[in-house]
Design an enzyme around this catalytic site. Structure first.
Site, PDB file in Angstrom:
ATOM      1  N   GLY A 181       0.737  -1.264   0.000  1.00 40.60           N
ATOM      2  CA  GLY A 181       0.000   0.000   0.000  1.00 40.60           C
ATOM      3  C   GLY A 181       0.759   1.302   0.000  1.00 40.60           C
ATOM      4  O   GLY A 181       0.124   2.349  -0.126  1.00 40.60           O
ATOM      5  N   GLY A 183       2.867   2.542  -2.220  1.00 44.45           N
ATOM      6  CA  GLY A 183       3.335   2.984  -3.545  1.00 44.45           C
ATOM      7  C   GLY A 183       2.669   4.255  -4.040  1.00 44.45           C
ATOM      8  O   GLY A 183       1.519   4.560  -3.694  1.00 44.45           O
ATOM      9  N   CYS A 186      -0.373   3.440  -6.063  1.00 46.95           N
ATOM     10  CA  CYS A 186      -1.092   2.312  -5.484  1.00 46.95           C
ATOM     11  C   CYS A 186      -2.355   2.817  -4.805  1.00 46.95           C
ATOM     12  O   CYS A 186      -2.330   3.847  -4.135  1.00 46.95           O
ATOM     13  CB  CYS A 186      -0.163   1.683  -4.459  1.00 46.95           C
ATOM     14  SG  CYS A 186      -0.981   0.611  -3.320  1.00 46.95           S
TER      15      CYS A 186
HETATM   16  P1  5GP Z   1       6.750   3.836  -5.497  1.00 44.92           P
HETATM   17  O1  5GP Z   1       8.246   3.754  -5.468  1.00 44.92           O
HETATM   18  O2  5GP Z   1       6.250   4.373  -6.798  1.00 44.92           O
HETATM   19  O3  5GP Z   1       6.178   4.551  -4.319  1.00 44.92           O
HETATM   20  O4  5GP Z   1       6.227   2.334  -5.363  1.00 44.92           O
HETATM   21  C1  5GP Z   1       6.555   1.332  -6.290  1.00 44.92           C
HETATM   22  C2  5GP Z   1       5.858   0.055  -5.899  1.00 44.92           C
HETATM   23  O5  5GP Z   1       4.438   0.198  -5.914  1.00 44.92           O
HETATM   24  C3  5GP Z   1       6.102  -1.123  -6.836  1.00 44.92           C
HETATM   25  O6  5GP Z   1       7.340  -1.699  -6.705  1.00 44.92           O
HETATM   26  C4  5GP Z   1       4.951  -2.065  -6.445  1.00 44.92           C
HETATM   27  O7  5GP Z   1       5.237  -2.822  -5.316  1.00 44.92           O
HETATM   28  C5  5GP Z   1       3.853  -1.091  -6.078  1.00 44.92           C
HETATM   29  N1  5GP Z   1       2.854  -1.006  -7.156  1.00 44.92           N
HETATM   30  C6  5GP Z   1       3.062  -0.828  -8.468  1.00 44.92           C
HETATM   31  N2  5GP Z   1       1.896  -0.800  -9.146  1.00 44.92           N
HETATM   32  C7  5GP Z   1       0.919  -0.978  -8.248  1.00 44.92           C
HETATM   33  C8  5GP Z   1      -0.484  -1.047  -8.331  1.00 44.92           C
HETATM   34  O8  5GP Z   1      -1.104  -0.903  -9.387  1.00 44.92           O
HETATM   35  N3  5GP Z   1      -1.149  -1.290  -7.176  1.00 44.92           N
HETATM   36  C9  5GP Z   1      -0.501  -1.442  -5.987  1.00 44.92           C
HETATM   37  N4  5GP Z   1      -1.230  -1.714  -4.916  1.00 44.92           N
HETATM   38  N5  5GP Z   1       0.832  -1.339  -5.858  1.00 44.92           N
HETATM   39  C10 5GP Z   1       1.534  -1.117  -6.971  1.00 44.92           C
END
Ligand code: 5GP
Length: 346
Positions: A181, A183, A186
Site C-alpha cells: 500500500g 506505492g 497504489c
Molecule cells: P513507489 O516507489 O512508486 O512509491 O512504489 C513502487 C511500488 O508500488 C512497486 O514496486 C509495487 O510494489 C507497487 N505497485 C506498483 N503498481 C501498483 C499497483 O497498481 N497497485 C498497488 N497496490 N501497488 C503497486
C-alpha cells in the site's frame, strides 16, 4: 476483532538524528554492499537500489543505465521472449548481476521463466511478485521455484509482517519484498483498507529476515532521497523505487504534451491502464488497485541517480557511517511532527 495500539510509523513520521562523525567528505562513503544469500550459493555486490518491475520503470533501457552505476533493475514481466533475445545480444555480460526476471505465479509464468533462462542461463535473480504474498498458493509457488532453481537468487513478495517474511524465507526465498500500500500509484489502502506504514514494516520485517539469514527489499513509498536513507536506516537491505525513477528517457511510458510541456505516463501494475494493456481489461470480479498519472518528463535518469546517491552519501556522513552497511547501526530515528519547510512551494 482486535486492535493493536502501538503506533506504526511511515517515513514522514521520523527524521534521522545526526551523530558525531570522523568522516571528512561524502566522497569517503562507500554505498556498495556485498551479500551472501540464505539458499542460493551466489554472492552479489552492488549498490542495493532497485528499479521496480513496472512497465513504466523496470525496462531494459533502465537496466542498462542503472547497471552502469552498479544499481539493479527488476525487469517487468511483460517483455516477450523475442524482446529478451534482442536484449541478450546487446547487453553487457555483467548485466546478469544487475537484473532480475519478474514472474507471477501462474503455470504460464513458470514456462516463460524457463524460456528466459534458456535464452540466458546465466541470469541469476528471479523476482516472484504478487500484490498479496499472504496466500498459501504463493508460498507453495516459492517452494516449487526453489526446487526448480536451487542456485538462483529468489526474491518473493509482497508482505509486511515478520511471520510471513519467515514463512517465505523458509519456503525458499532468499530476499523478501516488503510493502503493501505505500506505492505512489497504489490505491490498495483506499480500495481495501489493508496496509502497514512502511517504516515500521521495514523495521519488523528486517528483524525477522536477518534472524534467519535472509534479506528484505523495502518496496514503495520513497518520494525523496531522504526516504531512501530512512529505509536503509530502518534496516532495509535493498530499496525498490517506482515513481522516483518514472518520467525519464529510460522509463518507458507514453510521451504526452500538456500546454507545451512534456510528460510521461506512469501507472500502477494493477491499474486499469495496465490491465487493459496486458490482460485485455479489468476482470469482472476485481477492482483496479492502481492509479494512472502523468509525470513531468525528467530527461536522462543519470542526474536523478546522482541526486539519490549524493543524498545517501550525505546521510552517511551526518551519522558517521563510512559504508552503507553501517547506516542501520548508526541510525537513531526521532519522532517528528514536521518535515521540510514548504514556504516557497505552491
Ligand atoms: P513507489 O516507489 O512508486 O512509491 O512504489 C513502487 C511500488 O508500488 C512497486 O514496486 C509495487 O510494489 C507497487 N505497485 C506498483 N503498481 C501498483 C499497483 O497498481 N497497485 C498497488 N497496490 N501497488 C503497486
Amino acid at each position: 476483532m482486535r486492535i493493536e495500539y502501538d503506533i506504526k510509523l511511515g517515513f514522514k513520521d521520523v527524521m534521522i538524528r545526526p551523530k558525531r562523525s570522523t568522516l571528512k567528505s561524502r566522497a569517503q562513503v562507500n554505498l556498495v554492499r556485498e551479500f551472501k544469500f540464505l539458499h542460493s550459493p551466489l554472492t552479489w555486490q552492488g549498490i542495493p537500489i532497485i528499479a521496480a518491475n513496472m512497465d513504466t520503470v523496470g525496462t531494459f533501457d533502465m537496466a542498462l543505465a542503472l547497471a552502469n552505476k552498479s544499481l539493479f533493475t527488476a525487469i517487468h514481466k511483460h517483455y516477450s521472449l523475442s524482446d529478451w533475445r534482442t536484449f541478450a545480444t546487446n547487453a553487457p555480460k555483467n548485466i546478469e548481476n544487475h537484473i532480475a526476471i519478474s514472474t507471477g505465479t501462474g503455470k504460464k509464468d513458470l514456462e516463460k521463466l524457463a524460456s528466459i533462462f534458456e535464452i540466458n542461463p546465466n541470469l541469476k535473480f528471479i523476482c516472484i511478485d504478487v500484490a498479496n504474498g499472504y496466500s498459501e498458493h504463493f508460498a507453495d509457488f516459492v517452494k516449487q521455484t526453489r526446487e526448480h532453481y536451487p542456485d538462483k537468487v529468489i526474491i518473493a513478495g509482497n508482505v509486511v509482517t515478520g511471520e510471513m517474511v519467515e514463512e517465505l524465507l523458509l519456503s525458499g526465498a532468499d530476499i523478501v519484498k516488503v510493502g503493501i500500500g505505500p506505492g505512489s500509484v497504489c490505491t490498495t489502502r483506499v480500495k481495501t483498507g489493508v496496509g502497514y506504514p512502511q517504516l515500521s514494516a521495514i523495521i519488523e520485517c528486517a528483524d525477522a529476515a536477518h534472524g534467519l539469514g535472509g534479506q528484505i527489499i523495502s518496496d514503495g513509498g520513497c518520494t525523496t532521497p531522504g526516504d531512501i536513507a530512512k529505509a536503509f536506516g530502518a534496516g532495509a537491505d535493498f530499496v525498490m523505487l517506482g515513481g522516483m525513477l518514472a518520467g525519464h528517457d529510460e522509463s518507458g511510458g507514453e510521451i504526452i504534451e500538456r500546454n507545451g510541456k512534456p510528460f510521461r505516463k506512469f501507472y500502477g501494475m494493477s491499474s486499469s491502464t495496465a490491465m487493459e494493456k496486458h490482460v485485455g481489461g479489468v476482470a469482472e470480479y476485481r477492482a483496479s488497485e492502481g492509479k494512472t498519472v502523468e509525470v513531468p518528463y525528467r530527461g536522462n535518469v543519470e542526474s536523478t541517480l546522482q541526486d539519490i546517491l549524493g543524498g545517501l552519501r550525505s546521510t552517511c556522513t551526518y551519522v558517521g557511517a563510512q559504508r552503507l552497511k553501517e547506516l542501520t547501526k548508526r541510525t537513531t530515528f526521532i519522532r517528528v511532527a514536521e518535515q521540510e519547510n514548504r514556504v516557497y512551494e505552491d
